[in-house]
Design a protein around this motif. Structure first.
Motif: not given
Length: 200
Positions: A17-26, A72-82, A86-92
């Motif tokens: 499922k990690q293959k499905e998680i997209m990042r913001q970097t091109y 690998l945790v981003e399978i559930d947590a999603g990628d949090t843009y650097a 707001a997203g980084n406050t709940t990332k941990k």
């Protein structure tokens, strides 16, 4: 199939499922955004090639293990843009919960081993984890520079945001950071990254 092998195979299928998680970097050519699994592969190759630039001697296989496991945790947590404050406050919290579920699929000894690698990466308390973190920060800078700052432009990223994110990068690879910083400086000069006077 024995129980241990079943759990290992379940985990291997789950991390597909990690293959499905997209990042913001091109990608370097700017054609599309990169995926999490592509990011991990890219850093693993970087670890193989660039270990000589680590600030301290590192075990290359250990660094490769860290960079392959850390997202690998981003399978559930999603990628949090650097630069998503707001997203980084709940990332941990999101990633801790994801780590428990995902690594918990494995047999206990391997669950502990992979969870330990993930936690080591997060703590940055070993030469390998500091180098792995440096690669994690430098890789998107390389891709942003290659794609003419596309992601930086789309998100209106300022120089200070990049520098704050990279305050600890020299702890893992000072020479690589100098190279990455020269790329950032070039985009500040071009006006693609707004200068805001921040420095570490």
């Amino acid at each position: 199939m024995n129980e241990r092998l079943r759990k290992q195979m379940d985990f291997i299928l789950e991390i597909d499922k990690q293959k499905e998680i997209m990042r913001q970097t091109y990608l370097a050519d700017g054609s599309r955004k990169e995926g999490d699994a592509e990011h991990a592969w890219h850093m693993a190759v970087m670890a193989l090639l660039l270990g000589e630039y680590a600030k301290e001697p590192v075990d290359t296989l250990h660094v490769v293990s860290l960079v392959l496991v850390h997202d690998l945790v981003e399978i559930d947590a999603g990628d949090t843009y650097a630069y998503d404050s707001a997203g980084n406050t709940t990332k941990k919290e999101r990633e801790e919960k994801a780590a428990s579920r995902i690594f918990g699929i494995l047999p206990d000894d391997q669950a502990e081993q992979l969870r330990g690698l993930w936690e080591e990466f997060e703590r940055m308390d070993t030469p390998e984890s500091r180098f792995a973190n440096a690669l994690d920060k430098i890789q998107p800078i390389l891709l942003n520079a290659a794609s003419n700052g596309r992601s930086w432009s789309e998100h209106g990223v300022c120089e200070g945001q990049i520098l704050r994110r990279n305050c600890r990068t020299p702890e893992g690879a000072p020479e690589l950071w100098d190279y990455a910083k020269s790329l950032i400086d070039a985009f500040v000069e071009k006006g693609i990254i707004k200068k805001d006077g921040f420095s570490c």
